[in-house]
Design an enzyme around this catalytic site. Sequence first.
Site, PDB file in Angstrom:
ATOM      1  N   TYR A 158       2.641  -5.677  14.018  1.00 28.39           N
ATOM      2  CA  TYR A 158       3.765  -5.207  14.796  1.00 28.39           C
ATOM      3  C   TYR A 158       4.903  -4.671  13.917  1.00 28.39           C
ATOM      4  O   TYR A 158       5.566  -3.713  14.258  1.00 28.39           O
ATOM      5  CB  TYR A 158       4.224  -6.374  15.671  1.00 28.39           C
ATOM      6  CG  TYR A 158       5.660  -6.403  16.074  1.00 28.39           C
ATOM      7  CD1 TYR A 158       6.117  -5.555  17.078  1.00 28.39           C
ATOM      8  CD2 TYR A 158       6.558  -7.280  15.478  1.00 28.39           C
ATOM      9  CE1 TYR A 158       7.443  -5.592  17.461  1.00 28.39           C
ATOM     10  CE2 TYR A 158       7.872  -7.315  15.867  1.00 28.39           C
ATOM     11  CZ  TYR A 158       8.301  -6.480  16.857  1.00 28.39           C
ATOM     12  OH  TYR A 158       9.616  -6.498  17.242  1.00 28.39           O
ATOM     13  N   ASP A 167     -14.080  18.978  -4.848  1.00 33.09           N
ATOM     14  CA  ASP A 167     -14.124  17.532  -5.074  1.00 33.09           C
ATOM     15  C   ASP A 167     -15.205  17.208  -6.102  1.00 33.09           C
ATOM     16  O   ASP A 167     -16.237  16.623  -5.774  1.00 33.09           O
ATOM     17  CB  ASP A 167     -14.402  16.862  -3.704  1.00 33.09           C
ATOM     18  CG  ASP A 167     -14.458  15.349  -3.768  1.00 33.09           C
ATOM     19  OD1 ASP A 167     -13.954  14.784  -4.757  1.00 33.09           O
ATOM     20  OD2 ASP A 167     -15.012  14.747  -2.832  1.00 33.09           O
TER      21      ASP A 167
HETATM   22  C1  SPV Z   1     -13.347  10.771  -0.277  1.00 36.24           C
HETATM   23  O1  SPV Z   1     -12.578  10.619   0.682  1.00 36.24           O
HETATM   24  O2  SPV Z   1     -13.082  11.499  -1.224  1.00 36.24           O
HETATM   25  C2  SPV Z   1     -14.614  10.049  -0.319  1.00 36.24           C
HETATM   26  C3  SPV Z   1     -15.277   9.681   0.938  1.00 36.24           C
HETATM   27  O3  SPV Z   1     -15.100   9.830  -1.390  1.00 36.24           O
HETATM   28  S1  SPV Z   1     -16.412  10.931   1.265  1.00 36.24           S
HETATM   29  O4  SPV Z   1     -15.709  12.200   1.304  1.00 36.24           O
HETATM   30  O5  SPV Z   1     -17.025  10.622   2.557  1.00 36.24           O
HETATM   31  O6  SPV Z   1     -17.416  10.937   0.222  1.00 36.24           O
HETATM   32 MG    MG Z   2     -14.260  10.862  -2.973  1.00 35.40          MG
END
Ligand code: SPV
Ligand code: MG
Length: 433
Positions: free
Chosen positions: A45, A206
Site C-alpha cells: 500500500y 541486445d
Molecule cells: C531482457 O529483458 O533483456 C532479458 C529477458 O534478458 S529476455 O529479453 O526475455 O531475454
Molecule cells: Mg537480457
Amino acid sequence: MSEKIVYTCFCTDVIHEGHLNIIKKCKELGKVIVGVLCDSEMIRYNRFPLKSVDERIEMIKAIPDVSEVIVQNHVMYDEIFEQLHPDYIVHGDNWGSSAMATIKNNILELAAKNGAELVEVAYTYNENTQKIDRQNREKLAMPELRRGRLRKLISMVPIVKTLEVHSGITGLIAEKTVVANGEHIDQFEVMWISSLCDSTAKGKPDIELVDMTSRFRTIDDVMEVTTKPIIFDGDTGGLTEHFVYTVRSLERMGVSAVIIEDKKGLKKNSLFGTEVEQTQATIEEFSAKIAAGKRAQLTDDFMIIARIESLILEQGMEDALARAKAFVAAGADGIMIHSRKKDPSEIVEFCDKFREFDKETPIVVVPTSFNTITEDELASHGVNIVIYANQLTRAAFPAMKKTAEDILKYHRAYEVDSTLLPIKEIISLIDEL
Ligand code: SPV
Ligand code: MG
C-alpha cells in the site's frame, strides 16, 4: 455508559506532530486502540518499512494516550470491525489517491453497516511533517538499505513483482504506480534493468554491445530518483575475470541481484531462440563463473542468480534441471528459468520438478511469451520473482512513433495533444528536494 472504542491505523516508521494530532482527536472520543499495518500490507500500500513490525508496535505503545496496539493484517478494515467493533474510526483527511479513496469507501461501508462513524482529522501537511515523510522514504534509496531488501521481500510477499526500467522516468513509473483493485492495493516491489530495453533505449542491439560503464550509468539514473530494489540483467556476465569486478561494482552501488545466463560467445536475445546461433556454456564453465562471483562479493545481501537457457535452446527439461542443481551447488542464490513458448506448461513443469528437490532457492521467471499465467498461479508452482521485462518499452514505442507520424501528417501538434500526458502531470511526477 461504557467507554467508546476509537480505532486508528498507522503505517509509519516515525511519529510526528501529524500522528500526535490524530491521537489527540481519538482520545477526545474514547479509548484509543491503534493498529500497526503489517509489513506485507505496508509494502503493498505504501512503502517498505524502515522499522520492524515489533519496533513499530513499541514506538506506538510509547505514546501516552494509546491504550492498546494491535497489528492490522489487511489494508481494508473488515477484520478490524469484526475484531474490535469500534465506535469511531479516526483517519487523516488525505484521501487524494485512488488507493486512499478505496480505503475510505471500505471504512464508510463498514461504519454504516455497524453503526460506527468515520472521523476525519485535517492531515498535518506542514514543512516539518513533509520533510520527515520525504526523508524517511528517501532513506530507502541508500545503498545499504536498498541492497538487502530483495532478499527480505522474497520472504515477505507471495511473489515479488518486478518491472523493467531503463531511465529516470521509467524508474518513477515503477516507483509510484499504485493501483486499487477491488479489495487489494498493489504496486511493483522491484525494478529490472533489462539488457534488451537498456540497449533498445540507446538504439543498439541486445548483444552485450552496450558496455558496463553505460549500463551502470542507467542504473545510476534510476537510483537517483527511486528507492525500490534493483535486479540487473548481467547478460552472460562476460569473462569470469571481468564478472568479479561487475559483482563488486553492482554491490557497491546498492543493486540487490545480478542475473547471468548460461551462454557464451556472441549472446543474442533469448526470444530469438534457435533462430539465431547461440551457444550454451558447459555446466562446469558456468558453475565456475558463479562461484567466482560469490567469492568476490563482500556482503551477504547481494544475490547472484543463474539463468538457464536450456528450454530456449531446446536442450530439454532434464538438462535444465541438471543445470539448476549444479548452479545452486556452485553458490547461485536463485534460478531463473526462461522459455519463449506461449504455453506456460514447460515453465510450470520445471518449477514443480525443481521444487521436488529444492524447496528454498528462489525461482525467477520472465513471462513475456507465456503471458496468460497469473502471478497467483506462478506462486502456487513455487515462483518467487516475476519480471515484466520489456512491456514499458514496448508500450512507449508505438505511442511515440504514432505521435511523430501525426505531427508530420498535420504539420502541427494540435491533433496529437489530446493523447498526451498533460504537462502539469509530468511535472508533478518529478519530486523536488
Ligand atoms: C531482457 O529483458 O533483456 C532479458 C529477458 O534478458 S529476455 O529479453 O526475455 O531475454
Ligand atoms: Mg537480457
